[in-house]
Design a protein around this motif. Structure first.
Motif, PDB file in Angstrom:
ATOM      1  N   GLY A 157      20.856  -9.126  -3.252  1.00 56.18           N
ATOM      2  CA  GLY A 157      20.042  -8.562  -4.318  1.00 56.18           C
ATOM      3  C   GLY A 157      20.180  -9.310  -5.634  1.00 56.18           C
ATOM      4  O   GLY A 157      19.379  -9.117  -6.538  1.00 56.18           O
ATOM      5  N   ASN A 172      14.858  -6.734   0.063  1.00 54.91           N
ATOM      6  CA  ASN A 172      15.823  -6.128  -0.862  1.00 54.91           C
ATOM      7  C   ASN A 172      15.566  -6.492  -2.325  1.00 54.91           C
ATOM      8  O   ASN A 172      16.303  -6.045  -3.201  1.00 54.91           O
ATOM      9  CB  ASN A 172      17.245  -6.572  -0.502  1.00 54.91           C
ATOM     10  CG  ASN A 172      17.695  -6.061   0.859  1.00 54.91           C
ATOM     11  OD1 ASN A 172      17.060  -5.187   1.428  1.00 54.91           O
ATOM     12  ND2 ASN A 172      18.782  -6.597   1.372  1.00 54.91           N
ATOM     13  N   GLN A 232      16.270 -10.845   2.030  1.00 57.94           N
ATOM     14  CA  GLN A 232      16.282 -11.041   0.584  1.00 57.94           C
ATOM     15  C   GLN A 232      14.979 -10.547  -0.039  1.00 57.94           C
ATOM     16  O   GLN A 232      14.974  -9.921  -1.107  1.00 57.94           O
ATOM     17  CB  GLN A 232      16.506 -12.520   0.255  1.00 57.94           C
ATOM     18  CG  GLN A 232      17.928 -12.987   0.518  1.00 57.94           C
ATOM     19  CD  GLN A 232      18.121 -14.467   0.244  1.00 57.94           C
ATOM     20  OE1 GLN A 232      17.217 -15.146  -0.235  1.00 57.94           O
ATOM     21  NE2 GLN A 232      19.293 -14.979   0.561  1.00 57.94           N
ATOM     22  N   HIS A 236      14.258  -6.699  -6.096  1.00 56.53           N
ATOM     23  CA  HIS A 236      13.921  -5.627  -7.019  1.00 56.53           C
ATOM     24  C   HIS A 236      12.762  -5.971  -7.951  1.00 56.53           C
ATOM     25  O   HIS A 236      12.318  -5.113  -8.721  1.00 56.53           O
ATOM     26  CB  HIS A 236      15.150  -5.277  -7.865  1.00 56.53           C
ATOM     27  CG  HIS A 236      16.372  -4.992  -7.042  1.00 56.53           C
ATOM     28  ND1 HIS A 236      16.410  -3.988  -6.102  1.00 56.53           N
ATOM     29  CD2 HIS A 236      17.589  -5.594  -6.996  1.00 56.53           C
ATOM     30  CE1 HIS A 236      17.607  -3.966  -5.528  1.00 56.53           C
ATOM     31  NE2 HIS A 236      18.333  -4.934  -6.052  1.00 56.53           N
TER      32      HIS A 236
END
Length: 293
Positions: free
Chosen positions: A137, A48, A45, A50
């Motif tokens: 994500g 990944n 997590q 953002h």
């Protein structure tokens, strides 16, 4: 960057060997909701994610903690196996140590494969799987999944607590139970904060336009069981938690559609259809000649 320090977060020494319990403990090490799963889930997590900041720092920090829990459990399992007999002593089964071990409830691969050590498997010897990991994500979806993982894991640790009277084992489990308490509350708090800040909200993903849904059924409870009390729940009436609709209750479906006709796959897949076998055979030959895929 990873740096390993050769010490444990908490003491991990049993009072006595117990190969049967070592096998049971494998579930919270390498099972679906074990420590390997949550450690890898939180790491992926983070990798990944953002956005930088507190949420990324959170998952990396807890992921590192969970690796330490993996180490504590592996250490405990190895010590439970250290001086355990490989079989049991009854003459009826001692001629076959494998049978003896199975009857005794031990994992024979603890000895044969791991040399009296822990393995990345569950209590039935099933290998740990990467498919256990949730890392989508979407932080609200992921944090909710994390809370579930911690809840399921705490249920299993609590059950294991009552399966032993070994004080050393119970001390370790009591520590893990306490950390699971924190982590459940932590992930729920993080999920709530995401919504309060407007970073994400229900329904997830919240940036998908709801007007593209078939909105007539977005807040309907459709009772597909002959149970009579589902309509009494909070989910069957009143405002929905996302604030976007009102729950309604319907005894059975509110939509239906005719069943489409049976499919007809490529004849070279050799499925049985209502067409004569000779027709299917000719069709397959024709498709081959045309180099059709």
């Amino acid at each position: 960057m990873f740096l390993h320090r050769q010490e444990l977060q908490f003491k991990s020494t049993p009072d006595k060997p117990d190969a049967v319990y070592a096998r049971k403990l494998q579930e919270v090490l390498g099972g679906q909701y074990g420590e390997i799963t949550v450690a890898m889930q939180y790491f992926f997590q983070g990798w990944n994610m953002h956005i930088p900041g507190k949420y990324r720092d959170l998952v990396f920090g807890i992921a590192a903690e969970e690796i330490g829990h993996v180490e504590m459990l592996a250490t405990m399992i190895a010590q439970l196996l250290e001086k355990s007999p490989l079989g049991i002593t009854e003459d009826a089964v001692q001629d076959d140590p494998t049978v003896a071990a199975i009857i005794g409830g031990t994992d024979v691969q603890h000895a044969i494969v791991a040399g009296a050590g822990a393995r990345p498997v569950d209590s039935n010897g099933n290998p740990w799987q990467g498919s256990y990991i949730t890392a989508s994500g979407n932080l609200l979806a992921d944090f909710t999944a994390n809370a579930n993982a911690e809840m399921q894991g705490r249920v299993q640790v609590a059950r294991l607590y009552h399966m032993t009277d070994d004080h050393g084992v119970r001390d370790l489990l009591s520590f893990l139970l306490a950390r699971d308490t924190m982590h459940q509350n932590m992930w729920l708090a993080a999920a709530a904060e995401l919504q309060e800040e407007g970073s994400e909200k229900l329904p997830t993903p919240s940036n998908f336009p709801q007007n593209k849904e078939f909105t007539e059924v977005s807040y309907q409870y459709l009772n597909f069981s002959d149970g009579q009390q589902a309509g009494e729940g909070r989910w069957a009436k009143g405002p929905s938690p996302d604030g976007n609709g009102e729950f309604t209750y319907h005894d059975g479906p509110t939509t239906s559609a005719p069943m489409p006709p049976p499919t007809h796959p490529d004849s070279r897949l050799y499925g049985t259809t209502e067409l004569p076998n000779t027709v299917e055979k000719v069709a397959g030959l024709a498709q081959d000649k045309l180099n059709r895929e």
